[in-house]
Design an enzyme around this catalytic site. Structure first.
Site, PDB file in Angstrom:
ATOM      1  N   CYS A  57      -1.304   6.405  -1.479  1.00  0.00           N
ATOM      2  CA  CYS A  57      -1.259   5.028  -2.002  1.00  0.00           C
ATOM      3  C   CYS A  57      -0.220   4.228  -1.226  1.00  0.00           C
ATOM      4  O   CYS A  57       0.879   4.709  -0.978  1.00  0.00           O
ATOM      5  CB  CYS A  57      -0.902   5.040  -3.486  1.00  0.00           C
ATOM      6  SG  CYS A  57      -0.923   3.382  -4.212  1.00  0.00           S
ATOM      7  N   GLU A  76      -7.387  14.192  -5.199  1.00  0.00           N
ATOM      8  CA  GLU A  76      -7.291  14.891  -6.474  1.00  0.00           C
ATOM      9  C   GLU A  76      -8.146  14.209  -7.521  1.00  0.00           C
ATOM     10  O   GLU A  76      -8.250  12.993  -7.568  1.00  0.00           O
ATOM     11  CB  GLU A  76      -5.843  14.874  -6.936  1.00  0.00           C
ATOM     12  CG  GLU A  76      -4.952  15.432  -5.857  1.00  0.00           C
ATOM     13  CD  GLU A  76      -3.643  15.947  -6.378  1.00  0.00           C
ATOM     14  OE1 GLU A  76      -3.069  15.311  -7.270  1.00  0.00           O
ATOM     15  OE2 GLU A  76      -3.218  16.998  -5.881  1.00  0.00           O
ATOM     16  N   CYS A 106      -0.304  11.674 -15.160  1.00  0.00           N
ATOM     17  CA  CYS A 106      -0.177  10.368 -14.499  1.00  0.00           C
ATOM     18  C   CYS A 106       1.006  10.350 -13.555  1.00  0.00           C
ATOM     19  O   CYS A 106       2.111  10.751 -13.920  1.00  0.00           O
ATOM     20  CB  CYS A 106       0.095   9.276 -15.523  1.00  0.00           C
ATOM     21  SG  CYS A 106      -1.214   8.998 -16.657  1.00  0.00           S
ATOM     22  N   CYS A 161     -10.521  11.684 -14.343  1.00  0.00           N
ATOM     23  CA  CYS A 161      -9.630  10.743 -13.661  1.00  0.00           C
ATOM     24  C   CYS A 161      -9.863  10.886 -12.157  1.00  0.00           C
ATOM     25  O   CYS A 161      -9.664  11.956 -11.593  1.00  0.00           O
ATOM     26  CB  CYS A 161      -8.182  11.070 -14.025  1.00  0.00           C
ATOM     27  SG  CYS A 161      -6.999  10.011 -13.177  1.00  0.00           S
ATOM     28  N   CYS A 186       6.506   6.968  -9.093  1.00  0.00           N
ATOM     29  CA  CYS A 186       5.203   7.633  -8.917  1.00  0.00           C
ATOM     30  C   CYS A 186       5.214   8.566  -7.705  1.00  0.00           C
ATOM     31  O   CYS A 186       5.582   8.164  -6.600  1.00  0.00           O
ATOM     32  CB  CYS A 186       4.127   6.555  -8.741  1.00  0.00           C
ATOM     33  SG  CYS A 186       2.506   7.233  -8.347  1.00  0.00           S
ATOM     34  N   CYS A 189       5.536   2.186  -5.858  1.00  0.00           N
ATOM     35  CA  CYS A 189       6.173   2.250  -7.189  1.00  0.00           C
ATOM     36  C   CYS A 189       7.200   3.381  -7.210  1.00  0.00           C
ATOM     37  O   CYS A 189       6.911   4.494  -6.772  1.00  0.00           O
ATOM     38  CB  CYS A 189       5.123   2.465  -8.265  1.00  0.00           C
ATOM     39  SG  CYS A 189       3.861   1.197  -8.248  1.00  0.00           S
TER      40      CYS A 189
HETATM   41  N1  SAH Z   1      -2.626   2.627  -8.781  1.00  0.00           N
HETATM   42  C1  SAH Z   1      -3.157   2.308 -10.051  1.00  0.00           C
HETATM   43  C2  SAH Z   1      -3.878   3.466 -10.692  1.00  0.00           C
HETATM   44  C3  SAH Z   1      -3.263   4.834 -10.517  1.00  0.00           C
HETATM   45  S1  SAH Z   1      -1.676   5.085 -11.260  1.00  0.00           S
HETATM   46  C4  SAH Z   1      -2.081   1.784 -10.974  1.00  0.00           C
HETATM   47  O1  SAH Z   1      -0.906   1.864 -10.624  1.00  0.00           O
HETATM   48  O2  SAH Z   1      -2.422   1.262 -12.027  1.00  0.00           O
HETATM   49  C5  SAH Z   1      -2.149   5.436 -12.941  1.00  0.00           C
HETATM   50  C6  SAH Z   1      -1.059   5.176 -13.974  1.00  0.00           C
HETATM   51  O3  SAH Z   1      -0.013   6.162 -13.887  1.00  0.00           O
HETATM   52  C7  SAH Z   1      -0.383   3.814 -13.836  1.00  0.00           C
HETATM   53  O4  SAH Z   1      -0.447   3.134 -15.053  1.00  0.00           O
HETATM   54  C8  SAH Z   1       1.044   4.173 -13.480  1.00  0.00           C
HETATM   55  O5  SAH Z   1       1.933   3.204 -13.956  1.00  0.00           O
HETATM   56  C9  SAH Z   1       1.213   5.520 -14.135  1.00  0.00           C
HETATM   57  N2  SAH Z   1       2.287   6.337 -13.578  1.00  0.00           N
HETATM   58  C10 SAH Z   1       2.693   6.374 -12.297  1.00  0.00           C
HETATM   59  N3  SAH Z   1       3.709   7.259 -12.156  1.00  0.00           N
HETATM   60  C11 SAH Z   1       3.936   7.786 -13.372  1.00  0.00           C
HETATM   61  C12 SAH Z   1       4.827   8.786 -13.876  1.00  0.00           C
HETATM   62  N4  SAH Z   1       5.697   9.395 -13.064  1.00  0.00           N
HETATM   63  N5  SAH Z   1       4.778   9.092 -15.177  1.00  0.00           N
HETATM   64  C13 SAH Z   1       3.894   8.492 -15.999  1.00  0.00           C
HETATM   65  N6  SAH Z   1       3.004   7.573 -15.588  1.00  0.00           N
HETATM   66  C14 SAH Z   1       3.023   7.220 -14.288  1.00  0.00           C
HETATM   67 FE1  SF4 Z   2       0.098   3.597  -6.280  1.00  0.00          FE
HETATM   68 FE2  SF4 Z   2       1.362   5.189  -7.993  1.00  0.00          FE
HETATM   69 FE3  SF4 Z   2       1.959   2.598  -7.925  1.00  0.00          FE
HETATM   70 FE4  SF4 Z   2      -0.419   3.363  -8.906  1.00  0.00          FE
HETATM   71  S1  SF4 Z   2       1.591   3.832  -9.785  1.00  0.00           S
HETATM   72  S2  SF4 Z   2      -0.019   1.698  -7.444  1.00  0.00           S
HETATM   73  S3  SF4 Z   2      -0.828   5.162  -7.592  1.00  0.00           S
HETATM   74  S4  SF4 Z   2       2.279   4.069  -6.266  1.00  0.00           S
END
Ligand code: SAH
Ligand code: SF4
Length: 350
Positions: free
Chosen positions: A109, A89, A333, A102, A116, A113
């Site tokens: 991934c 994406e 995000c 983006c 996410c 987390c």
């Molecule tokens: N993997 C990298 C980059 C992609 S995630 C990272 O984690 O930094 C991009 C951003 O989206 C990160 O700052 C993450 O904390 C945020 N993010 C992930 N899940 C989210 C959600 N459900 N709502 C808002 N931000 C989120």
């Molecule tokens: Fe991976 Fe989502 Fe965590 Fe970023 S926030 S490292 S995309 S699992």
């Protein structure tokens, strides 16, 4: 799969052509790939026919559009198909005065987390440098954006953890900032990491590296271990230490991103602890209220709580509220998990 042409740096093209070709040929092809944004080599009319035919055995390597979704706020989410039919994406967020693309660095991934949606996919594979650059080339060409224009920004905040694919992320970055390549300023590209601590110093060694953002998302070691289990391997304390040691360039500050989860990490005490963690670093903090999704066991805090959190942090460190973009099309995000089901998209729009 042999290496595609998109993603090759100049020396690789030189090697591919061999000594029989004059040196300017490689530069000509490099420019055609990244500057003139051609979609195949037959568009490069001043290449000798024999050479063009020889190069046909190499796949060109631009992604194809599998699907796209438009949000009411102008955001477009692309589902792009790669050479092996997997999809990633890429999101374009047009704003007054700036356009942000983006891009993804992995298919899925591996970092787990808990807030996410991309995490639910697991890791399918890492992207090649060509697949990372290809997303930028596709969106720029499709929307008539000029990468040398200061309007255009690229953030590596799509699917994947860039620091678990660092060689390809660095290679893609070199092509993006090469004045004879895509030609972007490194100030307008940001790489975001969940905190793969040892890679921060490695990234710092690259002279033309993009800006760096760190997804902080918690204010204590314990809380972070729960929300971002990778913290059990790379402790918060060491992450902050690595950030402190990071060699910022004169024009640069670090970005900390902080997703607010209702009743979990959004209290006044959390805000004060965030200040303590980062206030001695030249940085800014971007807070974002959780973008919800199916299977995510957290809630979005009320706007008043978000404001109160921001107000505390802002007293000591520049702190900005990031508005979600493309929520109705699963483009915001943490929402990238290749959702195509019309039902869930409509559900979100309602
Ligand atoms: N993997 C990298 C980059 C992609 S995630 C990272 O984690 O930094 C991009 C951003 O989206 C990160 O700052 C993450 O904390 C945020 N993010 C992930 N899940 C989210 C959600 N459900 N709502 C808002 N931000 C989120
Ligand atoms: Fe991976 Fe989502 Fe965590 Fe970023 S926030 S490292 S995309 S699992």
């Amino acid at each position: 799969m042999s290496q595609t042409l998109v993603g090759m740096e100049l020396p690789e093209i030189q090697q591919l052509l061999g000594a029989a070709q004059p040196a300017f040929r490689a530069r000509q092809i490099f420019g055609a790939l990244y500057k003139q944004k051609v979609r195949n080599l037959s568009e490069v009319s001043n290449l000798p026919k024999d050479l063009r035919n020889d190069l046909r055995q190499h796949e060109f390597g631009l992604p194809e559009v599998e699907n796209f979704f438009d949000s009411v706020d102008g955001t477009r989410r692309y589902l792009l198909r790669l050479g092996d039919a997997r999809t990633v994406e890429t999101v374009l967020m047009p704003e007054e005065g700036r356009d942000t693309i983006c891009i993804s660095t992995q298919v899925g991934c591996p970092v787990d987390c808990k807030f996410c949606l991309t995490a639910l996919l697991g890791l399918e594979r890492s992207l090649t440098a060509g697949e990372i650059v290809g997303q930028v080339l596709h969106v720029a060409a499709a929307h008539g954006l000029s990468p040398t224009d200061t309007r255009m920004n690229v953030v590596m905040m799509g699917m994947g953890e860039p620091f678990l694919n660092l060689p390809n992320v660095l290679k893609a970055s070199r092509i993006l900032v090469d004045p004879n390549g895509v030609g972007m300023s490194p100030r307008r590209i940001t790489v975001s990491t969940s905190g793969i601590t040892p890679k921060i110093a490695e990234f710092a060694k690259e002279p033309l590296r993009p800006r760096l953002a760190i997804s902080l998302n918690a204010s204590t070691e314990e809380q972070r271990q729960e929300l971002m289990p990778i913290t059990r391997k790379y402790h918060l304390k060491d992450l902050i230490e690595a950030c402190r040691a990071y060699p910022l360039r004169p024009w640069e500050n670090l970005t900390f991103e902080y997703v607010l989860l209702k009743g979990v990490n959004d209290t006044d005490a959390d805000a004060r602890r965030v200040v303590k963690l980062v206030s001695h670093i030249n940085c800014k903090v971007n807070v974002i209220a959780l973008n919800p999704g199916p299977g995510i066991p957290y809630g979005t805090p009320d706007p008043e709580r978000v404001d109160a959190f921001q107000a505390i942090v802002r007293k000591s460190v520049p702190c900005f509220l990031r508005k979600p973009r493309g929520l109705d099309i699963y483009a915001a995000c943490g929402q990238l998990k290749r959702t195509t089901e019309a039902a869930s998209l409509v559900e979100l729009k309602a």
